[in-house]
Design a protein around this motif. Structure first.
Motif, PDB file in Angstrom:
ATOM      1  N   GLY A   1       0.819  -1.218   0.000  1.00 16.78           N
ATOM      2  CA  GLY A   1       0.000   0.000   0.000  1.00 16.78           C
ATOM      3  C   GLY A   1       0.847   1.259   0.000  1.00 16.78           C
ATOM      4  N   SER A   2       1.925   1.244   0.781  1.00 15.95           N
ATOM      5  CA  SER A   2       2.809   2.407   0.815  1.00 15.95           C
ATOM      6  C   SER A   2       3.509   2.614  -0.528  1.00 15.95           C
ATOM      7  CB  SER A   2       3.847   2.228   1.921  1.00 15.95           C
ATOM      8  OG  SER A   2       4.717   3.330   1.961  1.00 15.95           O
ATOM      9  N   ALA A   3       3.956   1.527  -1.139  1.00 16.63           N
ATOM     10  CA  ALA A   3       4.620   1.639  -2.443  1.00 16.63           C
ATOM     11  C   ALA A   3       3.664   2.158  -3.510  1.00 16.63           C
ATOM     12  CB  ALA A   3       5.190   0.286  -2.852  1.00 16.63           C
ATOM     13  N   LEU A   4       2.443   1.647  -3.505  1.00 15.36           N
ATOM     14  CA  LEU A   4       1.456   2.147  -4.475  1.00 15.36           C
ATOM     15  C   LEU A   4       1.123   3.613  -4.212  1.00 15.36           C
ATOM     16  CD1 LEU A   4      -0.974  -0.898  -4.693  1.00 15.36           C
ATOM     17  CD2 LEU A   4       0.667  -0.123  -6.406  1.00 15.36           C
ATOM     18  N   GLY A   5       1.021   3.973  -2.937  1.00 16.45           N
ATOM     19  CA  GLY A   5       0.753   5.365  -2.592  1.00 16.45           C
ATOM     20  C   GLY A   5       1.856   6.295  -3.061  1.00 16.45           C
ATOM     21  N   TRP A   6       3.116   5.891  -2.836  1.00 12.75           N
ATOM     22  CA  TRP A   6       4.239   6.706  -3.304  1.00 12.75           C
ATOM     23  C   TRP A   6       4.214   6.839  -4.824  1.00 12.75           C
ATOM     24  CZ3 TRP A   6       7.255  10.351  -1.981  1.00 12.75           C
ATOM     25  CH2 TRP A   6       7.724  10.478  -0.687  1.00 12.75           C
ATOM     26  N   GLY A   7       3.907   5.754  -5.490  1.00 16.78           N
ATOM     27  CA  GLY A   7       3.837   5.813  -6.952  1.00 16.78           C
ATOM     28  C   GLY A   7       2.775   6.781  -7.436  1.00 16.78           C
ATOM     29  N   LEU A   8       1.614   6.753  -6.805  1.00 15.79           N
ATOM     30  CA  LEU A   8       0.546   7.686  -7.189  1.00 15.79           C
ATOM     31  C   LEU A   8       0.922   9.127  -6.856  1.00 15.79           C
ATOM     32  CD1 LEU A   8      -2.598   5.676  -6.076  1.00 15.79           C
ATOM     33  CD2 LEU A   8      -1.931   6.274  -8.406  1.00 15.79           C
ATOM     34  N   ILE A   9       1.509   9.337  -5.700  1.00 15.57           N
ATOM     35  CA  ILE A   9       1.906  10.692  -5.298  1.00 15.57           C
ATOM     36  C   ILE A   9       2.919  11.257  -6.291  1.00 15.57           C
ATOM     37  CG2 ILE A   9       3.185  12.003  -3.557  1.00 15.57           C
ATOM     38  CD1 ILE A   9       1.919  10.114  -1.457  1.00 15.57           C
ATOM     39  N   CYS A  10       3.926  10.466  -6.615  1.00 15.11           N
ATOM     40  CA  CYS A  10       4.968  10.960  -7.520  1.00 15.11           C
ATOM     41  C   CYS A  10       4.437  11.159  -8.940  1.00 15.11           C
ATOM     42  CB  CYS A  10       6.156  10.002  -7.520  1.00 15.11           C
ATOM     43  SG  CYS A  10       7.041  10.005  -5.952  1.00 15.11           S
ATOM     44  N   SER A  11       3.546  10.285  -9.390  1.00 16.29           N
ATOM     45  CA  SER A  11       3.011  10.460 -10.743  1.00 16.29           C
ATOM     46  C   SER A  11       2.161  11.727 -10.831  1.00 16.29           C
ATOM     47  CB  SER A  11       2.199   9.241 -11.168  1.00 16.29           C
ATOM     48  OG  SER A  11       0.986   9.160 -10.448  1.00 16.29           O
TER      49      SER A  11
END
Length: 96
Positions: free
Chosen positions: A26-36
């Motif tokens: 969940g944290s990795a997906l969240g970081w990916g969405l935030i950065c995108s």
């Protein structure tokens, strides 16, 4: 008695592993969405980069706090297992 405790500890270890994996994912997906979204915002309005950077880092910090909270809760389940105490109480009641 030992088999019941072993089952409780084994099941708790498996559950904690699944919980930690889900928190990491969940944290990795969240970081990916935030950065995108950060990059999309810069592509639309390059002059907003400093403001977007601050917002991205703040939100990313909140995103990183979540797995640490989950890790703390998981360690509580591993080292101070409340389920083991319940099993011990049930064994004492059943035993006499």
């Amino acid at each position: 008695m030992e088999a019941a405790l072993a089952t409780v500890y084994g099941s708790t270890a498996i559950a904690v592993g699944i919980i930690l994996a889900a928190a990491g994912l969940g944290s990795a997906l969240g970081w990916g969405l935030i950065c995108s979204k950060f990059l999309e915002g810069i592509a639309r309005q390059p002059e907003m980069r400093p403001q977007l950077m601050g917002q991205m880092l703040f939100t990313g910090g909140l995103m990183e706090a979540f797995p640490m909270i989950v890790l703390g809760m998981s360690m509580w389940f591993i080292f101070a297992n409340p389920f083991a105490a319940q099993v011990m109480d049930a064994i004492k009641v059943a035993g006499g």
